[in-house]
Design an enzyme around this catalytic site. Sequence first.
Site, PDB file in Angstrom:
ATOM      1  N   ILE A  44      -5.633 -12.685  -9.421  1.00  0.00           N
ATOM      2  CA  ILE A  44      -5.707 -13.665 -10.503  1.00  0.00           C
ATOM      3  C   ILE A  44      -4.513 -13.521 -11.449  1.00  0.00           C
ATOM      4  O   ILE A  44      -3.891 -14.521 -11.835  1.00  0.00           O
ATOM      5  CB  ILE A  44      -7.042 -13.491 -11.276  1.00  0.00           C
ATOM      6  CG1 ILE A  44      -8.231 -13.838 -10.365  1.00  0.00           C
ATOM      7  CG2 ILE A  44      -7.058 -14.351 -12.534  1.00  0.00           C
ATOM      8  CD1 ILE A  44      -9.600 -13.481 -10.940  1.00  0.00           C
ATOM      9  N   ASP A  58       0.515   1.504 -16.675  1.00  0.00           N
ATOM     10  CA  ASP A  58      -0.905   1.768 -16.444  1.00  0.00           C
ATOM     11  C   ASP A  58      -1.595   1.617 -17.801  1.00  0.00           C
ATOM     12  O   ASP A  58      -1.268   2.346 -18.753  1.00  0.00           O
ATOM     13  CB  ASP A  58      -1.053   3.194 -15.892  1.00  0.00           C
ATOM     14  CG  ASP A  58      -2.482   3.495 -15.491  1.00  0.00           C
ATOM     15  OD1 ASP A  58      -3.415   2.984 -16.153  1.00  0.00           O
ATOM     16  OD2 ASP A  58      -2.662   4.242 -14.512  1.00  0.00           O
ATOM     17  N   TYR A  91     -19.145  -1.960 -14.630  1.00  0.00           N
ATOM     18  CA  TYR A  91     -18.302  -3.164 -14.678  1.00  0.00           C
ATOM     19  C   TYR A  91     -18.897  -4.211 -15.635  1.00  0.00           C
ATOM     20  O   TYR A  91     -18.190  -4.772 -16.482  1.00  0.00           O
ATOM     21  CB  TYR A  91     -18.186  -3.726 -13.259  1.00  0.00           C
ATOM     22  CG  TYR A  91     -17.278  -4.913 -13.098  1.00  0.00           C
ATOM     23  CD1 TYR A  91     -15.895  -4.767 -13.128  1.00  0.00           C
ATOM     24  CD2 TYR A  91     -17.798  -6.188 -12.877  1.00  0.00           C
ATOM     25  CE1 TYR A  91     -15.049  -5.855 -12.949  1.00  0.00           C
ATOM     26  CE2 TYR A  91     -16.970  -7.279 -12.697  1.00  0.00           C
ATOM     27  CZ  TYR A  91     -15.588  -7.113 -12.733  1.00  0.00           C
ATOM     28  OH  TYR A  91     -14.762  -8.197 -12.566  1.00  0.00           O
ATOM     29  N   LYS A 146     -17.261  -5.690 -19.110  1.00  0.00           N
ATOM     30  CA  LYS A 146     -16.890  -7.104 -19.229  1.00  0.00           C
ATOM     31  C   LYS A 146     -17.622  -7.799 -20.369  1.00  0.00           C
ATOM     32  O   LYS A 146     -17.072  -8.682 -21.025  1.00  0.00           O
ATOM     33  CB  LYS A 146     -17.149  -7.825 -17.900  1.00  0.00           C
ATOM     34  CG  LYS A 146     -16.217  -7.373 -16.780  1.00  0.00           C
ATOM     35  CD  LYS A 146     -14.760  -7.613 -17.138  1.00  0.00           C
ATOM     36  CE  LYS A 146     -13.809  -7.376 -15.988  1.00  0.00           C
ATOM     37  NZ  LYS A 146     -12.407  -7.623 -16.344  1.00  0.00           N
TER      38      LYS A 146
HETATM   39  P1  NDP Z   1      -7.209  -7.432  -8.049  1.00  0.00           P
HETATM   40  O1  NDP Z   1      -7.825  -6.163  -7.627  1.00  0.00           O
HETATM   41  O2  NDP Z   1      -6.668  -8.372  -7.022  1.00  0.00           O
HETATM   42  O3  NDP Z   1      -6.033  -7.159  -9.134  1.00  0.00           O
HETATM   43  C1  NDP Z   1      -6.284  -6.309 -10.213  1.00  0.00           C
HETATM   44  C2  NDP Z   1      -5.017  -6.155 -11.008  1.00  0.00           C
HETATM   45  O4  NDP Z   1      -5.268  -5.235 -12.083  1.00  0.00           O
HETATM   46  C3  NDP Z   1      -3.872  -5.585 -10.190  1.00  0.00           C
HETATM   47  O5  NDP Z   1      -2.673  -6.212 -10.582  1.00  0.00           O
HETATM   48  C4  NDP Z   1      -3.858  -4.125 -10.605  1.00  0.00           C
HETATM   49  O6  NDP Z   1      -2.565  -3.541 -10.526  1.00  0.00           O
HETATM   50  C5  NDP Z   1      -4.268  -4.226 -12.056  1.00  0.00           C
HETATM   51  N1  NDP Z   1      -4.771  -2.962 -12.578  1.00  0.00           N
HETATM   52  C6  NDP Z   1      -5.879  -2.290 -12.209  1.00  0.00           C
HETATM   53  N2  NDP Z   1      -5.994  -1.142 -12.919  1.00  0.00           N
HETATM   54  C7  NDP Z   1      -4.928  -1.085 -13.741  1.00  0.00           C
HETATM   55  C8  NDP Z   1      -4.468  -0.164 -14.717  1.00  0.00           C
HETATM   56  N3  NDP Z   1      -5.122   0.980 -14.984  1.00  0.00           N
HETATM   57  N4  NDP Z   1      -3.339  -0.436 -15.380  1.00  0.00           N
HETATM   58  C9  NDP Z   1      -2.640  -1.554 -15.130  1.00  0.00           C
HETATM   59  N5  NDP Z   1      -3.022  -2.476 -14.219  1.00  0.00           N
HETATM   60  C10 NDP Z   1      -4.140  -2.236 -13.524  1.00  0.00           C
HETATM   61  O7  NDP Z   1      -8.309  -8.149  -8.947  1.00  0.00           O
HETATM   62  P2  NDP Z   1      -8.548  -9.674  -9.349  1.00  0.00           P
HETATM   63  O8  NDP Z   1      -7.282 -10.406  -9.382  1.00  0.00           O
HETATM   64  O9  NDP Z   1      -9.667 -10.161  -8.524  1.00  0.00           O
HETATM   65  O10 NDP Z   1      -9.117  -9.460 -10.827  1.00  0.00           O
HETATM   66  C11 NDP Z   1      -8.349  -9.685 -12.000  1.00  0.00           C
HETATM   67  C12 NDP Z   1      -9.285  -9.656 -13.193  1.00  0.00           C
HETATM   68  O11 NDP Z   1     -10.271 -10.663 -13.035  1.00  0.00           O
HETATM   69  C13 NDP Z   1     -10.033  -8.339 -13.335  1.00  0.00           C
HETATM   70  O12 NDP Z   1     -10.168  -8.003 -14.692  1.00  0.00           O
HETATM   71  C14 NDP Z   1     -11.389  -8.652 -12.729  1.00  0.00           C
HETATM   72  O13 NDP Z   1     -12.377  -7.838 -13.251  1.00  0.00           O
HETATM   73  C15 NDP Z   1     -11.553 -10.102 -13.155  1.00  0.00           C
HETATM   74  N6  NDP Z   1     -12.480 -10.853 -12.340  1.00  0.00           N
HETATM   75  C16 NDP Z   1     -12.301 -11.016 -10.993  1.00  0.00           C
HETATM   76  C17 NDP Z   1     -13.217 -11.755 -10.273  1.00  0.00           C
HETATM   77  C18 NDP Z   1     -13.098 -11.980  -8.808  1.00  0.00           C
HETATM   78  O14 NDP Z   1     -14.034 -12.541  -8.241  1.00  0.00           O
HETATM   79  N7  NDP Z   1     -12.025 -11.632  -8.164  1.00  0.00           N
HETATM   80  C19 NDP Z   1     -14.376 -12.357 -10.915  1.00  0.00           C
HETATM   81  C20 NDP Z   1     -14.467 -12.134 -12.314  1.00  0.00           C
HETATM   82  C21 NDP Z   1     -13.530 -11.416 -12.996  1.00  0.00           C
HETATM   83  P3  NDP Z   1      -2.069  -2.695  -9.261  1.00  0.00           P
HETATM   84  O15 NDP Z   1      -2.643  -3.325  -8.029  1.00  0.00           O
HETATM   85  O16 NDP Z   1      -0.587  -2.813  -9.347  1.00  0.00           O
HETATM   86  O17 NDP Z   1      -2.604  -1.340  -9.452  1.00  0.00           O
END
Ligand code: NDP
Length: 236
Positions: A16, A50, A142, A146
């Site tokens: 996203i 991070d 989680y 949220k």
């Molecule tokens: P992804 O797992 O595809 O991407 C998650 C992103 O968050 C990655 O870019 C990752 O970076 C980054 N990230 C995770 N931990 C850290 C950290 N400690 N510091 C910096 N960056 C971090 O998830 P989505 O795209 O699916 O989700 C994005 C957001 O949307 C999240 O907050 C999720 O909870 C929320 N969401 C998603 C839903 C879904 O159905 N997919 C539904 C509802 C909400 P890297 O990979 O480089 O570590």
Amino acid sequence: MEESRVVLVTGGSKGIGRVIAERFRDAGHRVAATYRSGGVPDGVLGLQCDITDQAQVDAAFEQVESELGPVEVLVANAGVTKDTLILRMSDEDWDQVIDTNLTGTFRVVRRAARPMTRARFGRIIMISSVVGFIGSPGQLNYAASKSGLVGMARSLTRELGSRNVTANVIAPGFIETDMTAVLPEETIKGYKARIPSGRLGSSDDVAAAALFLAGDGAGYISGAVLPVDGGLGMGH
Ligand code: NDP
């Protein structure tokens, strides 16, 4: 034409956050995005960061400020899951999710607040989840992280509202990304049956909501929760 803004998206390496960064870039904004692994889209300033580490957050903001200017739109998107039922949930499972999704968002918001207040302009957008409102077995950590974002956005609205800084929450439903790709087929089938739209959402569905909340026309919307869930969480 909307005014061009400096936008920072956390977690812009994939899913996203990556699409949000691309759509803001395509709309003519100056965009920076954080990543831990991987990279960010072309035309976006990449910042290795991070969000569980305040020093890395501060360094990322300093880099944006020196290369693009003060952050005007913050999309706090980075998040993780560590699902398991409560009887098996360890302190570590709890802490990791809270430290990233809730405290991590606090870290970036706190760093963004002062320059926004000074500029008398700011748009803070936090990516929550429908799960924070309707609950989900195996996701206590989680869901708590949220729903906590709503209290944060509403308190920010009361603190910073008079400075033309808005704080809103987007609550996506089930969006097709790596995060949902790990779910068993049966679980996805079950969700589809419960979603009035009959489909999972796309990252573009979420990006459109973020662009709207950052836009010039949304200046009087603050403390709101905008669901992007095909009707799954209706009523929350
Ligand atoms: P992804 O797992 O595809 O991407 C998650 C992103 O968050 C990655 O870019 C990752 O970076 C980054 N990230 C995770 N931990 C850290 C950290 N400690 N510091 C910096 N960056 C971090 O998830 P989505 O795209 O699916 O989700 C994005 C957001 O949307 C999240 O907050 C999720 O909870 C929320 N969401 C998603 C839903 C879904 O159905 N997919 C539904 C509802 C909400 P890297 O990979 O480089 O570590």
